[in-house]
Design an enzyme around this catalytic site. Sequence first.
Site, PDB file in Angstrom:
ATOM      1  N   ASP A 162     -12.088  21.639   0.757  1.00  0.00           N
ATOM      2  CA  ASP A 162     -13.068  22.287  -0.117  1.00  0.00           C
ATOM      3  C   ASP A 162     -12.374  23.335  -0.997  1.00  0.00           C
ATOM      4  OD1 ASP A 162     -12.615  23.651   2.442  1.00  0.00           O
ATOM      5  OD2 ASP A 162     -13.846  25.215   1.524  1.00  0.00           O
ATOM      6  N   ASP A 166      -6.281  24.382   7.194  1.00  0.00           N
ATOM      7  CA  ASP A 166      -6.479  25.817   6.951  1.00  0.00           C
ATOM      8  C   ASP A 166      -5.758  26.226   5.667  1.00  0.00           C
ATOM      9  OD1 ASP A 166      -7.952  26.415   9.320  1.00  0.00           O
ATOM     10  OD2 ASP A 166      -6.100  26.207  10.454  1.00  0.00           O
TER      11      ASP A 166
HETATM   12  C1  LIG Z   1     -10.305  24.234   9.002  1.00  0.00           C
HETATM   13  S1  LIG Z   1     -10.074  23.400  10.509  1.00  0.00           S
HETATM   14  C2  LIG Z   1     -10.568  21.713  10.147  1.00  0.00           C
HETATM   15  C3  LIG Z   1     -10.853  20.924  11.381  1.00  0.00           C
HETATM   16  C4  LIG Z   1     -11.270  19.472  11.132  1.00  0.00           C
HETATM   17  N1  LIG Z   1     -10.213  18.709  10.512  1.00  0.00           N
HETATM   18  C5  LIG Z   1     -12.516  19.430  10.277  1.00  0.00           C
HETATM   19  O1  LIG Z   1     -12.416  19.065   9.103  1.00  0.00           O
HETATM   20  O2  LIG Z   1     -13.597  19.765  10.802  1.00  0.00           O
HETATM   21  C6  LIG Z   1      -8.311  23.225  10.556  1.00  0.00           C
HETATM   22  C7  LIG Z   1      -7.817  22.885  11.938  1.00  0.00           C
HETATM   23  O3  LIG Z   1      -6.415  22.702  11.908  1.00  0.00           O
HETATM   24  C8  LIG Z   1      -5.866  23.238  13.099  1.00  0.00           C
HETATM   25  N2  LIG Z   1      -4.442  23.516  12.827  1.00  0.00           N
HETATM   26  C9  LIG Z   1      -3.933  24.327  11.872  1.00  0.00           C
HETATM   27  N3  LIG Z   1      -2.592  24.315  11.928  1.00  0.00           N
HETATM   28  C10 LIG Z   1      -2.240  23.481  12.939  1.00  0.00           C
HETATM   29  C11 LIG Z   1      -0.997  23.066  13.487  1.00  0.00           C
HETATM   30  N4  LIG Z   1       0.159  23.512  13.012  1.00  0.00           N
HETATM   31  N5  LIG Z   1      -1.020  22.205  14.525  1.00  0.00           N
HETATM   32  C12 LIG Z   1      -2.188  21.760  15.034  1.00  0.00           C
HETATM   33  N6  LIG Z   1      -3.402  22.122  14.549  1.00  0.00           N
HETATM   34  C13 LIG Z   1      -3.430  22.967  13.517  1.00  0.00           C
HETATM   35  C14 LIG Z   1      -6.720  24.462  13.384  1.00  0.00           C
HETATM   36  O4  LIG Z   1      -6.694  24.838  14.744  1.00  0.00           O
HETATM   37  C15 LIG Z   1      -8.112  23.980  12.952  1.00  0.00           C
HETATM   38  O5  LIG Z   1      -8.856  23.426  14.018  1.00  0.00           O
END
Ligand SMILES: C[S@@+](CC[C@H](N)C(=O)[O-])C[C@H]1O[C@@H](n2cnc3c(N)ncnc32)[C@H](O)[C@@H]1O
Length: 225
Positions: A149, A113
């Site tokens: 991206d 994110d």
């Molecule tokens: C933009 S999504 C990308 C998901 C996957 N990697 C993809 O490319 O389809 C980022 C993911 O990171 C998770 N995330 C963000 N910070 C996190 C943290 N501190 N611990 C665990 N998950 C986290 C979010 O819940 C989200 O599902």
Amino acid sequence: MTKKPTDVDVSTVWWLGTDGPEHYDFAKLYGNENPVELDLGCGKGLFLFNQSRLRPEVNFIGIDWSKQFSRLGASRIVRHNIPNVRIVAADAWNLFARFPDCCFQAIHVYFPDPWWKKRHRKRRIVRAELIEHVRRLLKPDGTLFIATDVEEYFGVMLEVLGASPYLIRLPDPTPSEGANELDYLTHFERKYRKVGKPIFRAAYALNPSPTHPSESQVSLSTTDK
Ligand SMILES: C[S@@+](CC[C@H](N)C(=O)[O-])C[C@H]1O[C@@H](n2cnc3c(N)ncnc32)[C@H](O)[C@@H]1O
């Protein structure tokens, strides 16, 4: 009739971080000594699903703090009887300490994110603090992979990772062909490649002979004399 994802019993594959082991023993968890790869922020788990079938000789663990997404990913793993994947719903920062030293052959951070708002930037997964965990958790010949991206965040990641004496940048990973709906690294990669967005990728190894920053300071001041 296929069960709804929420009706699938995922208890052997998925759990909440707080319910999992205090100290992870991966040989016990998977019942073998195969190398383990970590998918940090695994979302709905396309990477875990694809890679675990392509490379059955590797064990995979995904972490995502979204219970809904990670459980959905786990239900697919269970439905396909995939033995080499586990998924933990947790804040990754709270889980790192439960893993043993040098336990991962690879750490994958895909489409983290970007946390656009300035006051939220400290929540970004790839930041200086991550390097300490990567150093401890990666095997000496292990690899850290990143993809995004978001060009601005990619630049920041390269800066942060590039500034560390403990990491060495490797040649950039090659994208898949995108030959079918499943032929993508992750769900987010599929989403962005389909609309023609460029994807930025990098890989790092641990530096086998890092110069500690304080040592370079010392040698600089010695040369200065
Ligand atoms: C933009 S999504 C990308 C998901 C996957 N990697 C993809 O490319 O389809 C980022 C993911 O990171 C998770 N995330 C963000 N910070 C996190 C943290 N501190 N611990 C665990 N998950 C986290 C979010 O819940 C989200 O599902």
